[in-house]
Design a protein around this motif. Sequence first.
Motif, PDB file in Angstrom:
ATOM      1  N   SER A   1       0.818  -1.215   0.000  1.00 50.14           N
ATOM      2  CA  SER A   1       0.000   0.000   0.000  1.00 50.14           C
ATOM      3  C   SER A   1       0.849   1.261   0.000  1.00 50.14           C
ATOM      4  O   SER A   1       2.009   1.266   0.422  1.00 50.14           O
ATOM      5  CB  SER A   1      -0.911   0.011   1.221  1.00 50.14           C
TER       6      SER A   1
ATOM      7  N   GLU B   1       0.311   3.601   1.951  1.00 54.45           N
ATOM      8  CA  GLU B   1       0.531   3.899   3.372  1.00 54.45           C
ATOM      9  C   GLU B   1       1.846   3.304   3.860  1.00 54.45           C
ATOM     10  O   GLU B   1       2.542   3.896   4.667  1.00 54.45           O
ATOM     11  CB  GLU B   1      -0.632   3.380   4.203  1.00 54.45           C
ATOM     12  N   CYS B   2       2.193   2.125   3.350  1.00 53.25           N
ATOM     13  CA  CYS B   2       3.441   1.460   3.764  1.00 53.25           C
ATOM     14  C   CYS B   2       4.669   2.091   3.119  1.00 53.25           C
ATOM     15  O   CYS B   2       5.769   1.945   3.631  1.00 53.25           O
ATOM     16  CB  CYS B   2       3.399  -0.019   3.409  1.00 53.25           C
TER      17      CYS B   2
ATOM     18  N   GLY C   1       3.465   6.857   0.324  1.00 53.67           N
ATOM     19  CA  GLY C   1       2.891   7.419  -0.895  1.00 53.67           C
ATOM     20  C   GLY C   1       3.762   7.282  -2.126  1.00 53.67           C
ATOM     21  O   GLY C   1       3.432   7.776  -3.193  1.00 53.67           O
TER      22      GLY C   1
ATOM     23  N   THR D   1       2.255   1.982  -5.017  1.00 58.62           N
ATOM     24  CA  THR D   1       1.287   0.964  -4.640  1.00 58.62           C
ATOM     25  C   THR D   1       1.445  -0.182  -5.625  1.00 58.62           C
ATOM     26  O   THR D   1       1.637   0.053  -6.821  1.00 58.62           O
ATOM     27  CB  THR D   1      -0.159   1.511  -4.705  1.00 58.62           C
TER      28      THR D   1
ATOM     29  N   PRO E   1      -4.116   6.837  -2.563  1.00 58.47           N
ATOM     30  CA  PRO E   1      -4.104   5.601  -1.774  1.00 58.47           C
ATOM     31  C   PRO E   1      -5.474   5.147  -1.318  1.00 58.47           C
ATOM     32  O   PRO E   1      -5.715   3.965  -1.160  1.00 58.47           O
ATOM     33  CB  PRO E   1      -3.206   5.930  -0.586  1.00 58.47           C
ATOM     34  N   SER E   2      -6.403   6.071  -1.117  1.00 55.09           N
ATOM     35  CA  SER E   2      -7.718   5.675  -0.620  1.00 55.09           C
ATOM     36  C   SER E   2      -8.485   4.834  -1.628  1.00 55.09           C
ATOM     37  O   SER E   2      -9.403   4.114  -1.268  1.00 55.09           O
ATOM     38  CB  SER E   2      -8.531   6.915  -0.250  1.00 55.09           C
TER      39      SER E   2
ATOM     40  N   LYS F   1      -8.150   0.946  -0.669  1.00 56.11           N
ATOM     41  CA  LYS F   1      -8.383   0.448   0.684  1.00 56.11           C
ATOM     42  C   LYS F   1      -9.362  -0.710   0.622  1.00 56.11           C
ATOM     43  O   LYS F   1     -10.101  -0.861  -0.332  1.00 56.11           O
ATOM     44  CB  LYS F   1      -8.915   1.572   1.561  1.00 56.11           C
TER      45      LYS F   1
END
Length: 125
Positions: free
Chosen positions: A6, A8-9, A12, A15, A93-94, A97
């Motif tokens: 992700s 998040e990991c 940014g 992905t 990123p959203s 999810k």
Amino acid sequence: MNLILSAECTGGKLTIIEQEIGIGAVSSAHVCNREDKVILVTKGNFLLFAEGKTYEAEKGANIFIPHGIVHSIKNIGTQTGVLLVTLTPDSQPSAFKPSGRSVKVFGKNNAVMHNVAKKYDVVIS
């Protein structure tokens, strides 16, 4: 769709998504205005439509689509195809999810990341 790594990991930066595409399925033509996209065909046969041209891609093919390019992809094979898609940088990123789909976010779990890398013949030092 499986979220492999992700935004998040990675803060940014990117992905990585594993995407299954059914026989005859085609994505809508779209433009990624911020992200460059790298696609590795891991299973199946596809047609990529980009900038008014058509390209064939089969297992093992790598496709680079710079941001700002109108593109779509169609599974022309006789089986469900699988794509490993990398978006960089990932500014949305959203969009990836969990939403009832299988999601794998490995973060800093080195053992799991090494196993995924091995699946795609990638060596992590």
